[in-house]
Design a protein around this motif. Structure first.
Motif, PDB file in Angstrom:
ATOM      1  N   SER A  15       0.834  -1.186   0.000  1.00 16.60           N
ATOM      2  CA  SER A  15       0.000   0.000   0.000  1.00 16.60           C
ATOM      3  C   SER A  15       0.874   1.243   0.000  1.00 16.60           C
ATOM      4  O   SER A  15       2.015   1.225   0.449  1.00 16.60           O
ATOM      5  N   ASP A  16       0.327   2.358  -0.507  1.00 17.72           N
ATOM      6  CA  ASP A  16       1.042   3.625  -0.437  1.00 17.72           C
ATOM      7  C   ASP A  16       1.231   4.075   1.004  1.00 17.72           C
ATOM      8  O   ASP A  16       2.140   4.835   1.315  1.00 17.72           O
ATOM      9  N   SER A  17       0.351   3.632   1.892  1.00 13.09           N
ATOM     10  CA  SER A  17       0.441   4.023   3.299  1.00 13.09           C
ATOM     11  C   SER A  17       0.419   2.785   4.188  1.00 13.09           C
ATOM     12  O   SER A  17      -0.535   2.548   4.933  1.00 13.09           O
ATOM     13  N   PRO A  18       1.450   1.936   4.126  1.00 16.72           N
ATOM     14  CA  PRO A  18       1.437   0.672   4.863  1.00 16.72           C
ATOM     15  C   PRO A  18       1.340   0.845   6.372  1.00 16.72           C
ATOM     16  O   PRO A  18       0.711   0.044   7.048  1.00 16.72           O
ATOM     17  N   THR A 164      -9.689  -0.768 -10.071  1.00 16.56           N
ATOM     18  CA  THR A 164     -10.169  -0.334 -11.387  1.00 16.56           C
ATOM     19  C   THR A 164      -9.212   0.654 -12.049  1.00 16.56           C
ATOM     20  O   THR A 164      -9.078   0.660 -13.276  1.00 16.56           O
ATOM     21  N   ALA A 165      -8.520   1.478 -11.270  1.00 15.98           N
ATOM     22  CA  ALA A 165      -7.644   2.500 -11.843  1.00 15.98           C
ATOM     23  C   ALA A 165      -6.200   2.033 -11.992  1.00 15.98           C
ATOM     24  O   ALA A 165      -5.509   2.441 -12.922  1.00 15.98           O
ATOM     25  N   ALA A 166      -5.765   1.156 -11.080  1.00 17.81           N
ATOM     26  CA  ALA A 166      -4.345   0.793 -11.061  1.00 17.81           C
ATOM     27  C   ALA A 166      -4.094  -0.701 -11.175  1.00 17.81           C
ATOM     28  O   ALA A 166      -2.943  -1.125 -11.288  1.00 17.81           O
ATOM     29  N   GLY A 167      -5.138  -1.529 -11.129  1.00 15.90           N
ATOM     30  CA  GLY A 167      -4.941  -2.971 -11.199  1.00 15.90           C
ATOM     31  C   GLY A 167      -4.179  -3.525 -10.011  1.00 15.90           C
ATOM     32  O   GLY A 167      -3.486  -4.538 -10.117  1.00 15.90           O
ATOM     33  N   ASP A 168      -4.311  -2.875  -8.854  1.00 16.80           N
ATOM     34  CA  ASP A 168      -3.597  -3.284  -7.646  1.00 16.80           C
ATOM     35  C   ASP A 168      -4.233  -4.555  -7.092  1.00 16.80           C
ATOM     36  O   ASP A 168      -5.364  -4.541  -6.616  1.00 16.80           O
ATOM     37  N   GLU A 169      -3.513  -5.659  -7.131  1.00 17.97           N
ATOM     38  CA  GLU A 169      -4.069  -6.951  -6.724  1.00 17.97           C
ATOM     39  C   GLU A 169      -4.467  -6.987  -5.259  1.00 17.97           C
ATOM     40  O   GLU A 169      -5.281  -7.824  -4.851  1.00 17.97           O
ATOM     41  N   ASN A 170      -3.928  -6.087  -4.437  1.00 15.70           N
ATOM     42  CA  ASN A 170      -4.302  -6.043  -3.034  1.00 15.70           C
ATOM     43  C   ASN A 170      -5.744  -5.599  -2.833  1.00 15.70           C
ATOM     44  O   ASN A 170      -6.311  -5.764  -1.756  1.00 15.70           O
ATOM     45  N   TYR A 171      -6.342  -5.017  -3.871  1.00 11.37           N
ATOM     46  CA  TYR A 171      -7.713  -4.531  -3.809  1.00 11.37           C
ATOM     47  C   TYR A 171      -8.584  -5.207  -4.857  1.00 11.37           C
ATOM     48  O   TYR A 171      -9.587  -4.645  -5.309  1.00 11.37           O
ATOM     49  N   ASP A 172      -8.218  -6.438  -5.234  1.00 10.21           N
ATOM     50  CA  ASP A 172      -8.942  -7.201  -6.251  1.00 10.21           C
ATOM     51  C   ASP A 172     -10.205  -7.807  -5.639  1.00 10.21           C
ATOM     52  O   ASP A 172     -10.324  -9.013  -5.441  1.00 10.21           O
ATOM     53  N   ILE A 173     -11.146  -6.943  -5.336  1.00 11.83           N
ATOM     54  CA  ILE A 173     -12.403  -7.352  -4.717  1.00 11.83           C
ATOM     55  C   ILE A 173     -13.526  -6.570  -5.380  1.00 11.83           C
ATOM     56  O   ILE A 173     -13.341  -5.401  -5.765  1.00 11.83           O
ATOM     57  N   GLY A 174     -14.665  -7.214  -5.567  1.00  9.56           N
ATOM     58  CA  GLY A 174     -15.769  -6.560  -6.244  1.00  9.56           C
ATOM     59  C   GLY A 174     -17.101  -6.906  -5.604  1.00  9.56           C
ATOM     60  O   GLY A 174     -17.208  -7.869  -4.830  1.00  9.56           O
ATOM     61  N   ALA A 175     -18.100  -6.116  -5.923  1.00  8.95           N
ATOM     62  CA  ALA A 175     -19.444  -6.324  -5.386  1.00  8.95           C
ATOM     63  C   ALA A 175     -20.452  -6.365  -6.512  1.00  8.95           C
ATOM     64  O   ALA A 175     -20.358  -5.602  -7.478  1.00  8.95           O
TER      65      ALA A 175
END
Length: 295
Positions: A15-18, A164-175
């Protein structure tokens, strides 16, 4: 979704802010689920024997290769769930996904609220398929050709901007948001964030709808968490394309209540000897609760 995506996921991205994120995830946060109204007393659910609980330092059975597309021939440790009308299996959904270009894909989701299905981010938004999907059919507790709770269609999806904007796998979650309530007999999963000390060596369950059975039969495997990072869980559990979005759940403190702690997303590469999913952090738990509140 398809195995072609797994090559993108070979590392854990920080993360940018770990420091802020680490501070947040040290606090336990759980949102309660609903058991549902379906009562079946005629017989014991035979698939209950598949479930694991508690902690264990050693893997149940180790294997020689890992990864969504690396199931060893003759050594697939998954089992078919034969009682999908029982809890918690009925809360796991087969997804039939249609892209804007008309391509068809499969995935898995889990019920997190009366009108909310949680899945992997790449099941709802995928650059390979030109962004947001067109529609998704949701089939809770699918068992081959049987659809015991019917099916629902949605064209309303949400995800994290970092995905959606960066393809960051740490946030690969959807609803997936529905316009009507699901069958009241289904109920929905509890979900929550736990500190690393609660997750390390924890026995977890993963069940979903893989491509090997055309996304129609629910397959389960269970084993321990191998490693935990700020945003990811790594585990010695057999998975395959189509199981993206499957719930990663455990039973805290010996309880009988399943709590989802992650969303299966991808293989982690041969060097890590594990498959992986997005860890539900405090931030993501709040986001899922926000999605749940939408009507």
């Amino acid at each position: 979704m398809g195995d072609e995506m797994s090559s993108r996921y070979d590392r854990d991205i920080c993360s940018d802010s770990p420091k802020l994120e680490v501070a947040a995830i040290q606090r336990m946060k759980v949102s309660e689920g609903e058991v549902g109204e379906l009562l079946i007393s005629e017989h014991v659910c035979s698939s209950d024997k598949l479930i694991v609980r508690g902690r264990q330092d050693a893997a149940l059975v180790s294997k020689t290769a890992f990864g969504q597309s690396l199931l060893v021939p003759g050594h697939d440790r998954r089992s078919r769930v034969l009682d999908t009308s029982f809890d918690p299996w009925r809360k796991i959904c087969a997804l039939e996904i249609t892209s804007k270009d008309g391509d068809s894909c499969i995935g898995t989701g889990w019920i997190a609220g009366p009108r909310l299905i949680i899945t992997a981010g790449h099941c709802v938004f995928n650059d390979v398929y030109n962004g947001w999907m067109k529609s998704i059919d949701i089939i809770p507790g699918r068992d081959g050709e049987s659809e015991p709770f019917g099916r629902y269609r949605s064209e309303s999806f949400c995800s994290m901007e970092r995905w959606t904007a960066a393809g960051d796998e740490n946030y690969d979650i959807g609803a997936i948001i529905l316009s009507e309530d699901l069958d009241s007999r289904l109920g929905w999963f509890s979900f929550g964030s736990y500190p690393e000390s609660h997750l390390t060596a924890q026995m977890v369950n993963i069940s979903g709808y893989p491509i090997c059975v055309v996304g129609e039969e629910q397959m389960h495997h269970s084993n321990r968490i191998c490693a935990v990072t700020d945003h990811k869980l790594y585990y010695d559990v057999d998975t395959e394309g189509g199981q993206s979005g499957s719930p990663i759940w455990l039973y805290p403190n010996g309880s009988n209540t399943p709590v989802v702690v992650g969303v299966h997303s991808n293989g982690a590469g041969r060097s890590l000897n594990a498959n992986s999913g997005v860890r539900i952090t405090s931030l993501l738990a709040d986001k899922i609760a926000e999605w749940r509140s939408r009507q």
